[in-house]
Design a protein around this motif. Structure first.
Motif, mmCIF file in Angstrom:
data_model
loop_
_atom_site.group_PDB
_atom_site.id
_atom_site.type_symbol
_atom_site.label_atom_id
_atom_site.label_comp_id
_atom_site.label_asym_id
_atom_site.label_seq_id
_atom_site.Cartn_x
_atom_site.Cartn_y
_atom_site.Cartn_z
ATOM 1 N N VAL A 73 -5.128 6.198 -2.029
ATOM 2 C CA VAL A 73 -4.133 5.254 -1.539
ATOM 3 C C VAL A 73 -4.096 4.109 -2.544
ATOM 4 O O VAL A 73 -5.151 3.594 -2.933
ATOM 5 C CB VAL A 73 -4.514 4.739 -0.134
ATOM 6 C CG1 VAL A 73 -3.573 3.644 0.312
ATOM 7 C CG2 VAL A 73 -4.538 5.876 0.865
ATOM 8 N N ASN A 74 -2.919 3.742 -3.003
ATOM 9 C CA ASN A 74 -2.783 2.669 -3.978
ATOM 10 C C ASN A 74 -2.515 1.349 -3.274
ATOM 11 O O ASN A 74 -1.591 1.247 -2.459
ATOM 12 C CB ASN A 74 -1.640 2.968 -4.953
ATOM 13 C CG ASN A 74 -1.917 4.202 -5.763
ATOM 14 O OD1 ASN A 74 -2.972 4.318 -6.382
ATOM 15 N ND2 ASN A 74 -1.003 5.140 -5.758
ATOM 16 N N LEU A 75 -3.310 0.342 -3.599
ATOM 17 C CA LEU A 75 -3.154 -1.003 -3.052
ATOM 18 C C LEU A 75 -2.833 -1.927 -4.214
ATOM 19 O O LEU A 75 -3.597 -2.011 -5.172
ATOM 20 C CB LEU A 75 -4.449 -1.449 -2.359
ATOM 21 C CG LEU A 75 -4.469 -2.870 -1.823
ATOM 22 C CD1 LEU A 75 -3.483 -3.026 -0.661
ATOM 23 C CD2 LEU A 75 -5.873 -3.251 -1.376
ATOM 24 N N THR A 76 -1.688 -2.614 -4.137
ATOM 25 C CA THR A 76 -1.258 -3.472 -5.236
ATOM 26 C C THR A 76 -0.891 -4.853 -4.727
ATOM 27 O O THR A 76 -0.087 -4.986 -3.804
ATOM 28 C CB THR A 76 -0.037 -2.861 -5.968
ATOM 29 O OG1 THR A 76 -0.386 -1.568 -6.439
ATOM 30 C CG2 THR A 76 0.392 -3.735 -7.142
ATOM 31 N N MET A 77 -1.486 -5.864 -5.324
ATOM 32 C CA MET A 77 -1.103 -7.250 -5.074
ATOM 33 C C MET A 77 -0.273 -7.703 -6.270
ATOM 34 O O MET A 77 -0.693 -7.541 -7.418
ATOM 35 C CB MET A 77 -2.329 -8.149 -4.920
ATOM 36 C CG MET A 77 -1.955 -9.607 -4.648
ATOM 37 S SD MET A 77 -3.368 -10.687 -4.312
ATOM 38 C CE MET A 77 -4.059 -10.881 -5.945
ATOM 39 N N VAL B 57 0.871 -1.168 0.000
ATOM 40 C CA VAL B 57 0.000 0.000 0.000
ATOM 41 C C VAL B 57 0.910 1.220 0.000
ATOM 42 O O VAL B 57 1.962 1.228 0.638
ATOM 43 C CB VAL B 57 -0.970 0.000 1.204
ATOM 44 C CG1 VAL B 57 -0.249 0.124 2.523
ATOM 45 C CG2 VAL B 57 -2.016 1.078 1.058
ATOM 46 N N SER B 58 0.509 2.227 -0.760
ATOM 47 C CA SER B 58 1.317 3.437 -0.845
ATOM 48 C C SER B 58 0.398 4.630 -1.084
ATOM 49 O O SER B 58 -0.420 4.591 -1.995
ATOM 50 C CB SER B 58 2.308 3.308 -1.999
ATOM 51 O OG SER B 58 3.032 4.495 -2.167
ATOM 52 N N PRO B 59 0.473 5.661 -0.290
ATOM 53 C CA PRO B 59 1.274 5.790 0.933
ATOM 54 C C PRO B 59 0.574 5.109 2.097
ATOM 55 O O PRO B 59 -0.637 4.848 2.055
ATOM 56 C CB PRO B 59 1.341 7.296 1.139
ATOM 57 C CG PRO B 59 0.065 7.812 0.564
ATOM 58 C CD PRO B 59 -0.251 6.901 -0.606
ATOM 59 N N ARG B 60 1.306 4.847 3.167
ATOM 60 C CA ARG B 60 0.733 4.242 4.376
ATOM 61 C C ARG B 60 0.022 5.281 5.238
ATOM 62 O O ARG B 60 -0.792 4.940 6.071
ATOM 63 C CB ARG B 60 1.811 3.557 5.203
ATOM 64 C CG ARG B 60 2.327 2.318 4.541
ATOM 65 C CD ARG B 60 3.079 1.456 5.507
ATOM 66 N NE ARG B 60 3.477 0.222 4.879
ATOM 67 C CZ ARG B 60 2.717 -0.841 4.745
ATOM 68 N NH1 ARG B 60 1.498 -0.818 5.197
ATOM 69 N NH2 ARG B 60 3.150 -1.922 4.164
ATOM 70 N N LYS B 61 0.367 6.543 5.028
ATOM 71 C CA LYS B 61 -0.278 7.627 5.764
ATOM 72 C C LYS B 61 -0.707 8.667 4.736
ATOM 73 O O LYS B 61 0.092 9.108 3.916
ATOM 74 C CB LYS B 61 0.690 8.235 6.772
ATOM 75 C CG LYS B 61 0.041 9.230 7.698
ATOM 76 C CD LYS B 61 0.997 9.650 8.803
ATOM 77 C CE LYS B 61 0.274 10.521 9.799
ATOM 78 N NZ LYS B 61 1.144 10.899 10.907
ATOM 79 N N ALA B 62 -1.996 9.045 4.777
ATOM 80 C CA ALA B 62 -2.534 9.983 3.796
ATOM 81 C C ALA B 62 -3.596 10.840 4.472
ATOM 82 O O ALA B 62 -4.057 10.544 5.568
ATOM 83 C CB ALA B 62 -3.144 9.233 2.610
#
Length: 161
Positions: A47-51, A36-41
């Protein structure tokens, strides 16, 4: 005594043959990671979540699924694939990578746990680890979905031409 030497010789030959035999590859199973990027927003930021799934062979994957936390909005998925082939001294290897990404918007501040997206492959479910994010209050004005407010300016001053 010769029977013992014969057994030792047979044992030595078996050891040499087995030592030269290819061992079962640890890379046969797909490797799944989640980021996940960023972890703090801030509230309203994406927030981008990538598998990421990496396998030594191309996988037949079913449609990805993802259930965002209550109150969050998800966009996606975006699915990309790539294949890397390498041949050294006549030995070929391949690596197949699939990335499944979602953009998640959190309108409200708080600590959230994002479940990993999941996908089926050959009757198995592939999924990574859940990810934690911290959403802080927005530092500026926001619109209805937490996205920064936009203003439209024009040259219209209310007078007829």
């Amino acid at each position: 005594m010769s029977a013992t030497l014969g057994r030792l010789w047979l044992l030595l030959v078996a050891f040499v043959v087995l030592a030269g035999a290819p061992l079962p590859a640890h890379g046969d199973e797909p490797r799944v990671t989640t980021r996940v990027s960023p972890r703090k927003a801030e509230a309203g930021e994406r927030v981008n979540l990538t598998m990421t799934i990496v396998a030594d062979e191309e996988l037949a994957l079913g449609p990805p699924t993802f259930k965002p936390p209550v109150g969050a909005l998800a966009e996606g998925p975006s699915v990309t694939t790539s294949t890397f082939h390498r041949t050294i001294n006549g030995k070929s290897t391949s690596r197949h990578t699939t990335r499944i990404s979602y953009r998640v918007i959190f309108p409200q501040p708080g600590s959230y746990t994002l479940p990993s997206p999941s996908v089926t492959s050959g009757g198995s479910v592939l999924s990574g680890r859940e990810q934690k994010v911290e959403i802080t209050p927005a530092s500026g004005p926001t619109g209805p979905f937490g996205v920064g407010r936009q203003s439209i300016e024009s040259g219209f001053d209310g007078r007829d031409p």
